[in-house]
Enzyme design. Structure first.
Site, short mmCIF file in Angstrom:
data_model
loop_
_atom_site.label_atom_id
_atom_site.label_comp_id
_atom_site.label_asym_id
_atom_site.label_seq_id
_atom_site.Cartn_x
_atom_site.Cartn_y
_atom_site.Cartn_z
N GLY A 1 0.59 0.14 5.53
CA GLY A 1 0.47 -0.68 7.44
C GLY A 1 -0.14 -2.10 7.29
N GLY A 2 -1.36 -2.38 6.39
CA GLY A 2 -2.23 -3.47 6.85
C GLY A 2 -3.10 -3.55 7.83
N SER B 1 -11.46 -2.92 5.11
CA SER B 1 -9.79 -2.48 5.33
C SER B 1 -9.54 -2.01 7.02
CB SER B 1 -10.13 -1.50 3.60
OG SER B 1 -8.80 -0.61 4.19
N SER B 2 -8.88 -1.52 6.39
CA SER B 2 -7.93 -0.60 7.71
C SER B 2 -7.70 0.47 6.75
CB SER B 2 -7.01 -1.54 7.97
OG SER B 2 -7.33 -2.88 8.36
N THR C 1 0.59 -0.94 0.19
CA THR C 1 0.07 -0.25 -0.17
C THR C 1 0.75 1.45 0.00
OG1 THR C 1 -1.97 -1.28 1.22
CG2 THR C 1 -1.44 0.93 1.44
N1 GLU Z 1 -5.16 -4.92 1.83
C1 GLU Z 1 -5.21 -4.02 2.80
C2 GLU Z 1 -6.34 -2.22 3.60
O1 GLU Z 1 -7.34 -2.08 2.66
C3 GLU Z 1 -4.55 -2.63 2.70
C4 GLU Z 1 -2.40 -3.68 2.30
C5 GLU Z 1 -1.91 -2.83 3.26
O2 GLU Z 1 -1.22 -1.31 4.22
O3 GLU Z 1 -0.26 -3.48 2.95
O4 GLU Z 1 -6.56 -2.72 5.03
#
Ligand code: GLU
Length: 587
Positions: free
Chosen positions: A486-487, A464-465, A397
């Site tokens: 950062g997920g 999502s986060s 991301t």
């Molecule tokens: N797929 C994750 C999300 O939408 C983001 C992944 C990342 O931040 O690396 O929350």
């Protein structure tokens, strides 16, 4: 995937010494009238160029994102999705744009289940056509430009087109992540590769001997330049229909591992959805973020709402402050995992989750010792009946923050989900497909049969986060723009950046360089200091103090990519994340 994550965490931990040498953080960058922060210097340069020409934050974001798709393909691009929070100075309105990837119409809730009914291993789902959702980024760029652009749309692609043709040095980050995945291949033979399994991506990122191309390798991407030229002259329609769309569909359906089911009709039907922001008051300001299908705005908002009644003291890494922040994280993640999903499919009790009385009641659960696993609460308006889901997203991301001379502000977080998305590069088009659908819960129901809110459904957007965030001062002017990759750790990174600015009075650069800590309703995670990137601190002493309060502490890498802008008297201060090699631009 668990063992993959573990290996990664271990590799990160071993590579980093426990204590950094003493250092003085560089001062925050300053600008008088406009500013952009992105995760890559070339993207910052493209955005700053647009601002210099009299462009808006929206113009800068389009130019910067077009460049990010070239120079950070492992993180974001045309084949991915995004969320934007936007303040329009003219109308004084704040709004959000949901450009999240969407499940194909053919998707069913058992999408990520093996024939025996058990969830597929993460890698199998990730590296497949099943994980590909309808991309949102091209339509979002057009929407942002229509809403807030001033420069001619085709011009905004010029920097990225020129770079794609002239070439750029492969970044250390692209090299490192490609090397990591290539190293996990059981065999390099065509047809046997788990990662970079398609020829196009393999040839682009790897040498024939299966090693990653070294950092600094000059890279040209004329196919990407061609796609950008089409977007520049025909708009997003050039992506969602016609030859490019056909190639996107074919790349997903002809996946060498598991074929996908994306159709031209899915692409043609894609819309960016404008949604009201989710806002919460915090110490006299209003913090507005991205609502569902992202959990980012609600979780950051809940954490701040929970902390509002506490004094965090004077030390951002004091055991007291870290303890309180961890407890707020536990409570926010418990609700997030239970309630948040695509609001067009599930009734998310968003208002109730940020209700001050509800948060005040939840805050009473915070005591001097770690509370242990927090159960979800029952926010006003919750219909109940959902099972919790503990899906954890991982890396891939970018984030950018921008403000312009007209007073507009924009926070944009943009993602292909995991590193290099699903690993397939659309032949002849120069961009990667996303694997964002792995952000759905693989298990559609819990053992008792209760449905998971974030289960797969046709046309649905996965939770999502991502937490692009704007903070407004008492007079309604944007004061802070922040966000990070950062997920699921994005939530902690963003909340911490705000607390560091607002409670501890740090400037954006210092706020970013404070080592991270957070609790996602499990262990309390502390960042191992990164020499040259984070402020040194005694992690072991902090871990001991927290352990004495009952925390299970884990030290590890916390790879954020924050981009923070703060309005000050007569201009702006900006901070870019040295963990990620970001850059601030503007003047
Ligand atoms: N797929 C994750 C999300 O939408 C983001 C992944 C990342 O931040 O690396 O929350």
């Amino acid at each position: 995937m668990k063992s993959l994550r573990f290996a990664l965490a271990l590799a990160g931990a071993l590579a980093l010494p426990a204590l950094a040498a003493a250092q003085t953080p560089p001062p925050a960058a300053r600008a008088r009238s406009e500013m952009i922060v992105t995760t890559h210097p070339l993207a910052t340069e493209a955005g700053a160029w647009a601002l210099r020409l009299g462009g808006t934050a929206a113009d800068a974001a389009v130019a910067a994102q077009a460049m990010l798709g070239l120079v950070e393909p492992q993180s974001s691009g045309l084949g991915g999705g995004a969320f934007a929070v936007y303040h329009d100075a003219r109308t004084r309105a704040v709004t959000t744009f949901d450009a999240r990837e969407k499940a194909p119409a053919a998707a069913t809730e058992g999408r990520f289940l093996a024939p025996d009914g058990r969830p597929l291993p993460f890698v199998a789902a990730w590296q497949s056509g099943l994980s590909v959702g309808v991309p949102g980024v091209p339509r979002l760029l057009e929407t942002l430009h229509r809403r807030g652009g001033r420069l001619p749309w085709p011009a905004l692609f010029a920097p990225a087109i020129a770079r794609a043709l002239a070439g750029f040095p492969l970044s250390e980050a692209t090299h490192r992540e490609a090397a990591w995945l290539l190293g996990l291949n059981p065999s390099c033979a065509d047809g046997a590769r788990l990662f970079f399994r398609d020829q196009t991506a393999f040839a682009y990122f790897a040498a024939p001997d299966c090693t990653a191309k070294p950092a600094g390798t000059p890279i040209r991407n004329p196919a990407y330049a061609d796609t950008l030229v089409r977007l520049a002259w025909q708009g997003a329609a050039a992506f969602y229909g016609g030859a490019v769309a056909e190639d996107v569909v074919a790349a997903a359906r002809d996946d060498p591992a598991i074929p996908g089911d994306l159709t031209l009709a899915d692409l043609g039907a894609y819309r960016v959805i404008e949604r009201a922001p989710v806002c919460v008051g915090y110490r006299g300001r209003t913090v507005c973020g991205m609502g569902p299908p992202s959990s980012g705005g609600l979780a950051v908002g809940q954490m701040l709402g929970l902390l509002e009644g506490f004094d965090l003291g004077a030390d951002p890494l004091g055991a007291g402050a870290v303890h309180l922040f961890a407890q707020a994280g536990r409570l926010a993640f418990a609700d997030r995992d239970r309630y948040v999903a695509d609001p067009d499919f599930v009734a998310v009790p968003a208002r109730g989750m940020l209700d001050p009385a509800y948060l005040a009641a939840r805050a009473k659960l915070i005591g001097p010792d770690d509370m242990g696993a927090a159960p979800p609460g029952t926010p006003p308006g919750a219909s109940g009946g959902f099972a919790s889901d503990s899906r954890a997203e991982n890396g891939g991301t970018s984030h950018l923050s921008a403000v312009d001379r007209y007073g507009n502000a924009l926070a944009l977080t943009t993602s292909v989900e995991s590193s290099f998305g699903n690993g397939v590069m659309v032949p002849g088009r120069g961009f990667l497909l996303n694997n964002q659908l792995t952000d759905f819960s693989f298990a559609p129901r819990d053992e008792a049969g209760a449905p998971v809110a974030n289960r797969v459904e046709p046309g649905k957007r996965p939770r999502s986060s991502m937490a692009p965030t704007l903070v407004f001062g008492a007079r309604g002017r944007p004061e802070i723009v922040t966000g990070s990759p950062g997920g699921p750790r994005i939530i902690g990174y963003v909340a911490q950046s705000l607390v560091n600015l607002i409670d501890f009075g740090l400037d954006p650069q210092a706020a970013i360089e404070i080592p991270h800590h957070q609790n996602r309703n499990g262990r309390t995670e502390l960042e191992i200091p990164v020499p040259g990137a984070t402020r040194p601190y005694d992690a072991d002493a902090l871990a001991q103090a927290l352990t004495a309060r009952g925390h299970a502490v884990e030290l590890g890498a916390q790879p954020s990519g924050l981009g923070v802008i703060q309005a000050i008297e007569g201009g702006f201060l900006g901070g870019a994340d040295p963990r990620r090699g970001g850059a601030v631009g503007g003047r």
